[in-house]
Scaffold this active site. Structure first.
Site, mmCIF file in Angstrom:
data_model
loop_
_atom_site.group_PDB
_atom_site.id
_atom_site.type_symbol
_atom_site.label_atom_id
_atom_site.label_comp_id
_atom_site.label_asym_id
_atom_site.label_seq_id
_atom_site.Cartn_x
_atom_site.Cartn_y
_atom_site.Cartn_z
ATOM 1 N N HIS A 296 -10.049 10.760 -14.601
ATOM 2 C CA HIS A 296 -11.423 10.758 -15.127
ATOM 3 C C HIS A 296 -12.329 11.241 -13.992
ATOM 4 O O HIS A 296 -12.019 11.003 -12.817
ATOM 5 C CB HIS A 296 -11.900 9.354 -15.477
ATOM 6 C CG HIS A 296 -11.078 8.615 -16.482
ATOM 7 N ND1 HIS A 296 -9.929 7.941 -16.151
ATOM 8 C CD2 HIS A 296 -11.274 8.394 -17.804
ATOM 9 C CE1 HIS A 296 -9.445 7.354 -17.225
ATOM 10 N NE2 HIS A 296 -10.232 7.610 -18.253
ATOM 11 N N ASP B 11 -12.953 8.720 -11.333
ATOM 12 C CA ASP B 11 -11.812 8.287 -10.513
ATOM 13 C C ASP B 11 -11.787 9.038 -9.186
ATOM 14 O O ASP B 11 -11.376 8.490 -8.164
ATOM 15 C CB ASP B 11 -10.464 8.577 -11.202
ATOM 16 C CG ASP B 11 -10.354 7.956 -12.574
ATOM 17 O OD1 ASP B 11 -11.021 6.943 -12.802
ATOM 18 O OD2 ASP B 11 -9.611 8.508 -13.407
HETATM 19 C C1 XUL Z 1 -7.811 3.445 -22.167
HETATM 20 C C2 XUL Z 1 -7.028 4.671 -21.897
HETATM 21 C C3 XUL Z 1 -7.716 5.691 -21.064
HETATM 22 C C4 XUL Z 1 -7.422 7.085 -21.498
HETATM 23 C C5 XUL Z 1 -8.234 8.120 -20.764
HETATM 24 O O1 XUL Z 1 -7.137 2.523 -22.935
HETATM 25 O O2 XUL Z 1 -5.899 4.797 -22.301
HETATM 26 O O3 XUL Z 1 -7.373 5.492 -19.733
HETATM 27 O O4 XUL Z 1 -6.081 7.405 -21.343
HETATM 28 O O5 XUL Z 1 -9.588 7.877 -20.836
#
Ligand code: XUL
Ligand code: CO
Length: 439
Positions: free
Chosen positions: A99, A102
């Site tokens: 993300h 991150d």
């Molecule tokens: C949350 C989840 C996230 C997604 C990406 O449950 O799985 O980490 O994979 O936003």
């Protein structure tokens, strides 16, 4: 400088090895049905769980002891990149995912956040230049900051809608810059807590509009990664709009987006929706919508998303069965959206956890390929549906019948004979394959 000085390159040593820093079943170069294990499995590391996660829970502070913990701010972000690339190389995983938040800290303005991202993205790009690591996908965290309290694209605040669009726009630019194979949309807080204060229709229409604008922008800048929706039924909101694959697929069709998206299927999200992992994979596969996988597992005794490393061989086998029947994952991969337990707080545990997950999927791959080669499930399914290959059944599937004809057929019948489903017999055979695969 090394962040993991005690660990060398992790390699395959075979099922008898007791070296904790070795693969027992994942042999990247081993050929399984014409492709190497590495080509089949396309493993990926989730930056947020492995390099950002503090291992806190709602009742306790973070426990993670990490070699980069001494740093803060941008220095911390840079240290994490250095550690991450050392980790990718040592564990021999070709892909990673992140993300925006991150990899770089949020600034006090969006402009400052962009500037932080630019510095770290340039650093990551530099690292990727002479290494084998590739970006499986990136995504925007449009759920953690308090501004997203009412959602992102489905927020009641138009300014938040715009802010979310800006973050996804930047994410697509970063994805293009780093050659991402996919771009993920996980609903975050796209959903609601109470219908009493929610304009359901406006929120869903806005979500549809948002996705169209994302598709348009990707085209505009020539970003050719596959767009993926990651369904999840609940958590953090009570009702998430992308509940499961079936709900997400209906949404995409309703808003004319089905040709621009596929699904990123997470095991623990499937089970939260009351499905098995393999159900979600199958549902996506038969609609040609299986894009990628967030490989993890839940705890059947807990009702939330525990994101455990996948070690359940039954589950990895049935998942790999679906993936092989899909002809592989294409541009997708098996991303370990998984975190070590709060009690597994040492840096070594990061290696042990990934080794466990990779070995479990390697076993799943081999067993699933053998089941397919021997047509184990196909034989049972074929004979169970035999009635549609002849007589009235054949006419039904050819579309040649109507209610008059079917009534006439039914009236001519004596007592109808049905066949046993044989589920226990099938499970016993799968156990035999599991035990014999490495014998
Ligand atoms: C949350 C989840 C996230 C997604 C990406 O449950 O799985 O980490 O994979 O936003
Ligand atoms: Co996920």
């Amino acid at each position: 400088m090394s962040y993991f000085p005690a660990v060398n390159h992790i390699s395959y040593e075979g099922a008898k090895s007791d070296n904790p820093y070795a693969f027992k079943f994942y042999n990247p170069d081993e050929i399984v049905s014409g492709k190497t294990m590495a080509e089949h499995l396309r493993f990926s590391i989730a930056y947020w769980h492995t390099f950002t996660e503090a291992l806190s829970d709602p009742f306790g502070a973070g426990t993670a002891i990490r070699p980069w913990n001494a740093y803060t701010g941008m220095d911390l972000a840079k240290a994490r990149v250095e550690a991450a690339f050392e980790f990718f190389e040592k564990i021999n995983v070709p892909y990673f995912c992140f993300h925006d938040v991150d990899i770089a800290p949020e600034g006090s303005s969006l402009k400052e956040t962009y500037a932080n991202l630019d510095v770290i993205v340039a650093m990551i790009k530099d690292y990727m230049k002479d290494r084998n690591t590739k970006l499986l996908w990136n995504t925007a965290n449009n759920f953690t900051h308090p501004r997203f309290v009412g959602g992102a694209a489905s927020s009641n605040e138009a300014d938040v809608f715009a802010y979310s669009a800006a973050k996804v726009k930047k994410g697509l630019e970063i994805g293009k810059e780093l050659g991402a194979e996919n771009y993920v949309f996980w609903g975050g807080r796209e959903g609601y807590e109470s219908l009493l204060n929610t304009d359901l229709k406006l929120e869903m229409d806005n979500l549809g509009r948002f996705f169209h604008m994302a598709v348009d922008y990707a085209k505009e800048i020539g970003f050719d990664g596959q767009f993926l929706i990651e369904p999840k039924p609940k958590e953090p909101t009570t009702h998430q709009y992308d509940f499961d694959v079936a709900t997400g697929y209906a949404f995409l069709q309703h808003y004319g987006l089905q040709d621009s998206f596929k699904f990123n299927i997470e095991a623990n999200h499937a089970t939260l929706a009351g499905h098995t992992f393999e159900h979600e994979l199958r549902y996506a596969r038969i609609h040609h919508m299986l894009g990628s996988v967030d490989a993890n597992q839940g705890d059947p005794l807990l009702g939330w998303d525990t994101d455990e490393f996948p070690t359940d061989l039954y589950s990895t086998t049935l998942a790999m069965y679906e993936i092989l029947q899909n002809g592989g994952l294409g541009r997708g991969g098996l991303n370990f959206d998984a975190k070590v337990r709060r009690g597994s707080f040492e840096a070594d545990d990061l290696f042990f956890a990934h080794i466990a997950g990779m070995d479990s999927f390697a076993i799943g791959l081999k067993v699933a390929q053998q089941l397919i080669d021997d047509r184990v499930l196909e034989k049972f399914v074929d004979s169970r549906y035999q009635s549609y290959k002849e007589g009235i059944g054949r006419e039904i599937v050819l579309g040649n019948t109507d209610f008059h004809q079917l009534e006439a057929h039914a009236l001519s019948l004596g007592e109808i004979k049905t066949r046993s489903g044989r589920v226990e017999r099938i499970k016993a055979i799968i156990n035999q394959y599991l035990l014999n695969a490495f014998a």
